[in-house]
Design a protein around this motif. Structure first.
Motif, mmCIF file in Angstrom:
data_model
loop_
_atom_site.group_PDB
_atom_site.id
_atom_site.type_symbol
_atom_site.label_atom_id
_atom_site.label_comp_id
_atom_site.label_asym_id
_atom_site.label_seq_id
_atom_site.Cartn_x
_atom_site.Cartn_y
_atom_site.Cartn_z
ATOM 1 N N UNK A 1 0.810 -1.210 0.000
ATOM 2 C CA UNK A 1 0.000 0.000 0.000
ATOM 3 C C UNK A 1 0.835 1.248 0.000
ATOM 4 N N UNK A 2 0.181 2.375 -0.205
ATOM 5 C CA UNK A 2 0.848 3.659 -0.139
ATOM 6 C C UNK A 2 1.658 3.958 -1.372
ATOM 7 N N UNK A 3 0.996 4.336 -2.446
ATOM 8 C CA UNK A 3 1.711 4.606 -3.689
ATOM 9 C C UNK A 3 2.276 6.021 -3.658
ATOM 10 N N UNK A 4 3.224 6.223 -2.761
ATOM 11 C CA UNK A 4 3.853 7.523 -2.613
ATOM 12 C C UNK A 4 5.053 7.627 -3.540
ATOM 13 N N UNK A 5 5.687 8.776 -3.616
ATOM 14 C CA UNK A 5 6.691 9.049 -4.638
ATOM 15 C C UNK A 5 7.947 8.196 -4.499
ATOM 16 N N UNK A 6 8.196 7.648 -3.303
ATOM 17 C CA UNK A 6 9.457 6.949 -3.090
ATOM 18 C C UNK A 6 9.291 5.444 -3.052
ATOM 19 N N UNK A 7 8.055 4.967 -3.122
ATOM 20 C CA UNK A 7 7.817 3.544 -2.890
ATOM 21 C C UNK A 7 8.408 2.660 -3.970
ATOM 22 N N UNK A 8 8.651 3.192 -5.155
ATOM 23 C CA UNK A 8 9.096 2.342 -6.256
ATOM 24 C C UNK A 8 10.598 2.202 -6.347
ATOM 25 N N UNK A 9 11.361 2.954 -5.571
ATOM 26 C CA UNK A 9 12.816 2.882 -5.624
ATOM 27 C C UNK A 9 13.371 2.680 -4.218
ATOM 28 N N UNK A 10 13.638 1.433 -3.885
ATOM 29 C CA UNK A 10 14.233 1.129 -2.593
ATOM 30 C C UNK A 10 15.733 0.952 -2.789
ATOM 31 N N UNK A 11 16.525 1.817 -2.164
ATOM 32 C CA UNK A 11 17.970 1.691 -2.272
ATOM 33 C C UNK A 11 18.412 0.472 -1.480
ATOM 34 N N UNK A 12 19.115 -0.431 -2.127
ATOM 35 C CA UNK A 12 19.436 -1.725 -1.546
ATOM 36 C C UNK A 12 20.666 -1.627 -0.657
ATOM 37 N N UNK A 13 20.590 -2.240 0.522
ATOM 38 C CA UNK A 13 21.708 -2.206 1.452
ATOM 39 C C UNK A 13 22.887 -2.993 0.896
ATOM 40 N N UNK A 14 24.078 -2.670 1.399
ATOM 41 C CA UNK A 14 25.282 -3.373 0.942
ATOM 42 C C UNK A 14 25.192 -4.867 1.220
ATOM 43 N N UNK A 15 24.627 -5.219 2.372
ATOM 44 C CA UNK A 15 24.503 -6.632 2.728
ATOM 45 C C UNK A 15 23.606 -7.371 1.747
ATOM 46 N N UNK A 16 22.484 -6.760 1.397
ATOM 47 C CA UNK A 16 21.585 -7.386 0.429
ATOM 48 C C UNK A 16 22.256 -7.507 -0.938
ATOM 49 N N UNK A 17 22.893 -6.446 -1.375
ATOM 50 C CA UNK A 17 23.550 -6.473 -2.682
ATOM 51 C C UNK A 17 24.621 -7.556 -2.755
#
Length: 455
Positions: free
Chosen positions: A272-288
């Motif tokens: 939920x919450x189709x706000x301006x930032x919801x589509x771009x999650x900057x991925x943490x170094x650990x996840x990457x």
């Protein structure tokens, strides 16, 4: 009814009336004619209310990073507060949209569960199915709520740990008090088990609950309560009914199916919450660090992202790259990973690896695919959990995983973040009270009987 007509109907259906409670902003009683079966059928067809889910757990999890002062300056303050696990995410005058959204859907479910069997028209079987759908939706809602606002389930303390208000009747005037974590899970299991006999094995559209969906949610609930043998069995039951995987290596640009056509989605729940930032999650170094560059999930669902055309980051951008909203409901890959985790924990290393490899064959081209092997159960478990993180990142599952895995020394981690605007540092220790979302101040102001979580 053909697909286009059904979708049009789903999008046009509202709650058959509007209104709000002073507590949860849900529709008032008497908003629908109580004596017609068709009204309850349409209430359970309400796409906007029943399929919209949460997104804040993706900001609190360790999959995301916001380590650029310019981005922190421009991000919505509520999400920055959540990212720092602040004492409150919202001001006294501002509502928590996740809380509001879930309790609005809960009202629709409660009304249907209470009244549909006494309605006019429709067969007994039709009414039982509609009621069962409402029970599955309600189970999903309480599972999500208790894992956001309550502590991680612990059998030794769950009967005393504060969970969330257990609203089981469509009463907008109810005094809100927090039930226990045990009560929430008891209700989740009761609703899902009670619904199973009246649901079809699969539904025509994944917007509607099915036996596969109920089994999948039972698997989720058993996983979160660390009943791993049961979790594996329920996941297997779901997979017996639905097991199709997408081959990411054959998907064309913007060829990812929308949610209703996605064969991997068992029960649709949209972040939920189709706000301006919801589509771009900057991925943490650990996840990457967990991704192979040849992994199609990396190349297809993530992309370089810049806010100022100077600093570049890798971002999870499924919404934008695929023109398809993030489904955070149960899916085929999730069930495979739950079954694999149960197998690894039981020492069935070969079974766990077979499940991982079946999934990974659809995420790598033949030229780049390398089968996983594990020498022992501990190694297999770690590989399963890493694969789970790769496959389900930004599906609002990682935060819940962090909570349950904090109970195990081998997987408990301390996370530190810095507010670059103030210079303050924030630490999230294993089993910290900050793993509980703060109860919305807006609701506490309206209902002082709600007890706030410690911070």
């Amino acid at each position: 009814m053909n697909r286009n007509k059904l979708l049009t109907a789903l999008l046009l259906i509202t709650a058959l009336g509007t209104g709000c409670s002073k507590y949860t902003d849900i529709r008032t009683e008497g908003a629908i004619a109580p004596d017609e079966y068709e009204n309850y059928r349409e209430l359970m067809n309400d796409y906007y209310t029943l399929n919209a889910s949460v997104d804040m757990p993706d900001y609190t999890s360790d999959d995301v990073t916001i380590k650029d002062s310019l981005i922190q300056h421009n991000i919505n303050i509520d999400f920055l507060n959540a990212y720092m696990w602040g004492p409150n995410y919202y001001s006294v005058l501002e509502e928590d949209n996740d809380w509001k959204r879930l309790y609005a859907a809960n009202y629709s479910c409660n009304l249907t569960i209470r009244d549909v069997m006494d309605s006019k028209g429709g067969s007994t079987a039709q009414k039982q199915e509609v009621k069962a759908e409402a029970m599955v939706h309600r189970a999903y809602l309480f599972f999500t709520l208790v894992n956001m606002y309550g502590p991680q389930y612990d059998s030794a303390t769950a009967s005393k740990d504060l969970g969330v208000p257990m609203l089981l009747e469509p009463n907008v005037s109810a005094t809100l008090t927090r039930g226990t974590v045990q009560q929430a899970y008891d209700q989740v299991f009761a609703d899902l088990e009670g619904a199973l006999p009246y649901l079809p094995p699969l539904n025509n559209y994944n917007l509607f609950p099915s036996k596969a969906g109920a089994y999948a949610l039972l698997a989720r609930a058993c996983l979160q309560t660390r009943q791993y043998v049961k979790a594996g069995l329920y996941a297997d039951s779901a997979l017996q009914l639905q097991s199709t995987l997408l081959d990411y290596t054959t998907l064309q640009p913007y060829g990812y199916p929308n949610t209703i056509n996605d064969p991997e989605v068992i029960l649709s729940k949209i972040a939920g919450g189709y706000h301006s930032y919801s589509n771009q999650f900057l991925m943490s170094d650990t996840l990457l660090s967990l991704y192979d560059a040849n992994d199609a999930r990396y190349s297809y669902l993530t992309a370089d992202y810049t806010f100022d055309y100077v600093h570049y980051y890798r971002a999870y951008m499924k919404d934008k790259n695929t023109s398809s909203a993030r489904n955070i409901g149960p899916s085929v890959p999730e069930m495979m990973l739950i079954k694999a985790e149960a197998a690894a924990r039981a020492g069935a290393v070969t079974e766990a690896m077979d499940l991982l490899n079946t999934l990974r064959q659809k995420r790598f081209t033949a030229a780049h695919y390398v089968p996983f092997t594990a020498g022992n159960a501990a190694g297999a478990l770690r590989m399963v959990l890493e694969e789970r993180r790769r496959e389900l990142c930004f599906h609002c599952t990682r935060w819940f995983d962090q909570k349950r895995l904090n109970k195990e020394t081998a997987f408990a981690e301390t996370i530190t973040r810095k507010n670059l605007l103030t210079g303050e540092s924030f630490t999230l220790a294993p089993n910290s009270p900050r793993y509980l979302f703060p109860i919305p101040l807006y609701n506490i102001q309206l209902s002082p009987s709600l007890v706030q979580n410690p911070r």
